[in-house]
Design a protein around this motif. Structure first.
Motif, PDB file in Angstrom:
ATOM      1  N   LYS A  59       0.832  -1.209   0.000  1.00  0.00           N
ATOM      2  CA  LYS A  59       0.000   0.000   0.000  1.00  0.00           C
ATOM      3  C   LYS A  59       0.864   1.256   0.000  1.00  0.00           C
ATOM      4  O   LYS A  59       0.381   2.358  -0.218  1.00  0.00           O
ATOM      5  N   LYS A  60       2.153   1.088   0.302  1.00  0.00           N
ATOM      6  CA  LYS A  60       3.043   2.252   0.347  1.00  0.00           C
ATOM      7  C   LYS A  60       3.372   2.735  -1.061  1.00  0.00           C
ATOM      8  O   LYS A  60       3.154   2.026  -2.052  1.00  0.00           O
ATOM      9  N   ASP A  61       3.952   3.894  -1.110  1.00  0.00           N
ATOM     10  CA  ASP A  61       4.169   4.565  -2.380  1.00  0.00           C
ATOM     11  C   ASP A  61       5.464   4.096  -3.056  1.00  0.00           C
ATOM     12  O   ASP A  61       6.428   4.840  -3.179  1.00  0.00           O
ATOM     13  N   TYR A  62       5.464   2.851  -3.501  1.00  0.00           N
ATOM     14  CA  TYR A  62       6.650   2.330  -4.202  1.00  0.00           C
ATOM     15  C   TYR A  62       6.519   2.543  -5.707  1.00  0.00           C
ATOM     16  O   TYR A  62       5.409   2.734  -6.213  1.00  0.00           O
ATOM     17  N   LYS A  63       7.651   2.435  -6.376  1.00  0.00           N
ATOM     18  CA  LYS A  63       7.605   2.477  -7.847  1.00  0.00           C
ATOM     19  C   LYS A  63       6.928   1.189  -8.331  1.00  0.00           C
ATOM     20  O   LYS A  63       7.026   0.145  -7.656  1.00  0.00           O
ATOM     21  N   PRO A  64       6.292   1.213  -9.490  1.00  0.00           N
ATOM     22  CA  PRO A  64       5.585   0.020  -9.991  1.00  0.00           C
ATOM     23  C   PRO A  64       6.485  -1.218 -10.058  1.00  0.00           C
ATOM     24  O   PRO A  64       6.055  -2.323  -9.700  1.00  0.00           O
ATOM     25  N   GLU A  65       7.755  -1.036 -10.490  1.00  0.00           N
ATOM     26  CA  GLU A  65       8.638  -2.214 -10.602  1.00  0.00           C
ATOM     27  C   GLU A  65       8.978  -2.782  -9.212  1.00  0.00           C
ATOM     28  O   GLU A  65       9.139  -3.992  -9.051  1.00  0.00           O
ATOM     29  N   GLU A  66       9.051  -1.888  -8.216  1.00  0.00           N
ATOM     30  CA  GLU A  66       9.316  -2.359  -6.844  1.00  0.00           C
ATOM     31  C   GLU A  66       8.110  -3.139  -6.321  1.00  0.00           C
ATOM     32  O   GLU A  66       8.244  -4.195  -5.708  1.00  0.00           O
ATOM     33  N   LYS A  67       6.935  -2.578  -6.568  1.00  0.00           N
ATOM     34  CA  LYS A  67       5.703  -3.256  -6.144  1.00  0.00           C
ATOM     35  C   LYS A  67       5.599  -4.633  -6.805  1.00  0.00           C
ATOM     36  O   LYS A  67       5.218  -5.616  -6.173  1.00  0.00           O
ATOM     37  N   ASN A  68       5.918  -4.646  -8.067  1.00  0.00           N
ATOM     38  CA  ASN A  68       5.853  -5.886  -8.827  1.00  0.00           C
ATOM     39  C   ASN A  68       6.795  -6.939  -8.222  1.00  0.00           C
ATOM     40  O   ASN A  68       6.419  -8.109  -8.049  1.00  0.00           O
ATOM     41  N   GLU A  69       8.005  -6.478  -7.896  1.00  0.00           N
ATOM     42  CA  GLU A  69       9.003  -7.384  -7.309  1.00  0.00           C
ATOM     43  C   GLU A  69       8.479  -7.967  -5.988  1.00  0.00           C
ATOM     44  O   GLU A  69       8.597  -9.177  -5.736  1.00  0.00           O
ATOM     45  N   LEU A  70       7.883  -7.101  -5.186  1.00  0.00           N
ATOM     46  CA  LEU A  70       7.361  -7.563  -3.894  1.00  0.00           C
ATOM     47  C   LEU A  70       6.185  -8.514  -4.089  1.00  0.00           C
ATOM     48  O   LEU A  70       6.086  -9.552  -3.425  1.00  0.00           O
ATOM     49  N   LEU A  71       5.294  -8.168  -5.016  1.00  0.00           N
ATOM     50  CA  LEU A  71       4.126  -9.021  -5.251  1.00  0.00           C
ATOM     51  C   LEU A  71       4.553 -10.400  -5.756  1.00  0.00           C
ATOM     52  O   LEU A  71       3.975 -11.426  -5.356  1.00  0.00           O
ATOM     53  N   VAL A  72       5.537 -10.420  -6.617  1.00  0.00           N
ATOM     54  CA  VAL A  72       6.049 -11.709  -7.103  1.00  0.00           C
ATOM     55  C   VAL A  72       6.559 -12.532  -5.918  1.00  0.00           C
ATOM     56  O   VAL A  72       6.252 -13.737  -5.789  1.00  0.00           O
ATOM     57  N   ALA A  73       7.305 -11.874  -5.026  1.00  0.00           N
ATOM     58  CA  ALA A  73       7.836 -12.579  -3.853  1.00  0.00           C
ATOM     59  C   ALA A  73       6.698 -13.109  -2.981  1.00  0.00           C
ATOM     60  O   ALA A  73       6.764 -14.234  -2.461  1.00  0.00           O
TER      61      ALA A  73
END
Lengths: 137, 465
Positions: A59-73
């Protein structure tokens, strides 16, 4: 000149430190997730808590690629949870995020989970939805 | 502490069994000396004097040895001594100045509330030059809120006290009558008198009226103690006797504090014994419930249905198996219908003829109670009960935890201990659901008799041992 350098350092501290802290939070969370190799039955609650914390981080204000990396994890971690427990309770942690980001989650689920686990994921989402609407009686 | 001691005796003195005794009190005399004292006090108390060094006096002086000039310092130091403002006990500010009774700090103070009514809006006389004298110290039958005095400087407590005493003169007999008839009023009045006697302790021999006042109070209190049965006094003591004041109370009250502490020790022991006895009785009934044929049938029903798809419960599952055209599922696979499966189990155990109503497991407790189940978590003797140590056969109700996306809760039956599956609802599990997912137990239900004649009453303070 010295004043200017001081001002720059001060500005850096003020404006850049939250960004650095956020990046460190993300890195440490990703590392924490990657360290979970398998999920014994007695550890399910603890691992689900980690997954829940990770979802909250999205929910935090990450860049899309960072969010993507976390979601994949997160989805990879979910996959490990499913190896131990196939009940729909294991999907509760992601349900709310899924509702708001259905397309993104489905894309990653499709890319990261086996077909059998994709079917389980869909089953769980529908069971949670139905229970929320109709109850469990 | 001094006020505590005084309050203690005043409370003892005004207990119900003293109702008749109050007839013999010389209340008129007591009131006269009380007013005399309050007037002198108003003159002595400083309202606008220099700042007070709060740290100055406590450890270096004995209160009775204080000179008249050091009075204000003692006031600032002893939190149990207040100013008197037209009969209203009031707090002092950090400078030791008396705070007007209508100010919020007084009205909201628990210490001041302990001393009777506070000067709230209901006591306003409706103007700057008007003041409401304390409604009990200056009681009048004409107005239940007390006397209003007019044309007075409400910033000047000395003038106020004088005005109140003068205005109240015609009503002194009315006050005495009220105190003789109204035990609560008498108690409040004596608490205020006790507070005034605290002032006397600090003033020492400077005032003759103080000596009269204290003599009057203590003689009447000791009269009360001699006549009174000690057990009737004890209910008033628990918050007042402390290791600090025990000796002082003993001296004034013929060893009553010591007697009280001994009594309390015995009482607590007795209470524990009765609690243990009662717990063993309830436990006996719980054990009976666990072993009961109905409970065993209920558990059997849960086990039997764990692979069944009750009322189409498996329709949401991706993996359904079939045998003889009948669908079935894995025993440990949840369908999202925990409450439905438990309803069937309750019928299987013949605890109810029909399915109990309700669609949400979290609210099942109400229905369970309607058919005679008891939530052990609500019983005082079973506070340690939880989903893990719950008795076999208990129906455990959960709410969702904060990390859960649902709010429907969960319900399951404890079937056994130490086996592969010990908990069951729409699926079987080795451990309670809260061990794995975000669920919080809110009820552990068993069917035990509502009335158990064997239970003993837990003795309370004041009861014989």
């Amino acid at each position: 000149m010295i004043k200017l350098i001081c001002l720059l350092i001060f500005s850096f501290n003020i404006f850049a430190s939250p960004i650095i802290k956020k990046t460190e939070d993300l890195k440490s969370l990703l590392k924490r997730i990657s360290l979970i190799k398998d999920v014994p039955e007695e550890e399910i609650k603890r691992v689900l808590n980690v997954a829940h914390t990770a979802i909250a981080e999205l929910k935090k204000d990450y860049k899309p690629e960072e969010k993507n990396e976390l979601l994949v994890a997160i989805i990879r971690l979910y996959s490990k949870i499913l190896d131990t427990d196939q009940n729909y309770y294991t999907t509760e942690f992601i349900y709310e995020y899924y509702q708001n980001n259905q397309k993104l989650v489905e894309e990653i689920v499709k890319a990261q989970l086996s077909v059998k686990k994709q079917v389980l994921f869909k089953e769980h989402i529908l069971l949670i939805k139905r229970e929320n609407l109709e109850g469990n009686g | 502490m001094k006020l505590q001691v005084t309050l203690l005796f005043l409370m003892i003195f005004t207990s119900q069994t003293f109702a008749n005794l109050s007839d013999g009190l010389d209340l008129k005399n007591l009131h006269r000396t009380h007013l005399n004292l309050l007037e002198k006090r108003a003159n002595v108390q400083t309202y606008e004097k220099n700042k007070i060094d709060i740290r100055f006096s406590q450890s270096h002086f004995n209160y009775p040895e204080f000179s008249y000039l050091l009075m204000s310092k003692a006031y600032a130091n002893d939190s149990y001594v207040y100013c008197s403002y037209g009969g209203w006990p009031v707090l002092t500010n950090s400078d030791g100045k008396c705070i007007a009774p209508w100010e919020a700090r007084n009205r909201r103070s628990d210490e001041i509330k302990q001393l009777g009514p506070t000067y709230g809006p209901e006591y306003s006389c409706g103007g700057n030059k008007k003041f409401r004298c304390h409604p009990l110290v200056f009681y009048t039958p004409k107005d239940k809120n007390g006397l209003c005095v007019e044309n007075v400087d409400d910033k000047n407590p000395k003038e106020l006290m004088k005005a109140c005493i003068q205005a109240h003169a015609p009503y002194r007999n009315d006050l005495v009558k009220k105190l003789l008839l109204d035990q609560k009023a008498l108690a409040t009045y004596l608490v205020l008198a006790g507070e005034a006697s605290n002032f006397c302790e600090i003033a020492g021999a400077d005032y003759e009226s103080c000596n009269d006042f204290i003599t009057l109070l203590s003689s009447q209190i000791s009269q009360g103690l001699t006549c009174h049965h000690v057990l009737d006094i004890f209910p008033y003591l628990p918050n007042l006797v402390t290791p600090v004041n025990q000796n002082q109370i003993d001296k004034m009250g013929q060893g009553i504090a010591n007697q009280f502490l001994e009594y309390m020790e015995k009482l607590e022991e007795k209470q524990k014994q009765v609690e243990l006895f009662n717990k063993s009785i309830i436990k006996k009934y719980i054990d009976q419930y666990s072993k009961d044929e109905q409970t065993q049938n209920m558990i059997f029903e849960i086990q039997k249905n764990s692979t069944a798809c009750l009322e189409g419960s498996c329709s949401g599952l991706s993996e359904i198996k079939w045998k003889d055209r009948i669908p079935y599922k894995k025993a440990d696979k949840a369908t999202g219908f925990c409450f439905r499966y438990v309803k069937h189990a309750i019928m299987g155990g013949e605890y109810n003829d029909d399915k109990i109503p309700g669609a949400v497991a979290r609210n099942a407790g109400y229905q369970l109670e309607k058919i005679g189940f008891t939530n052990l978590m609500t019983l005082e003797d079973f506070r340690e009960i939880n989903e893990t140590n719950a008795p076999i056969g208990s129906i455990i109700v959960y709410k969702n935890g904060p990390r859960s996306s649902s709010n429907k809760g969960h319900i399951e039956v404890k079937m056994s201990e130490g086996k592969e599956y010990n908990y069951g609802s729409d699926h079987l599990s080795k451990v309670p659901i809260s061990d794995k997912y975000d669920r919080i137990p809110i009820g552990v239900y068993v069917k035990i008799p509502k009335d158990m004649p064997e239970l003993k009453e837990i003795p309370e303070i004041g009861s014989g041992l």
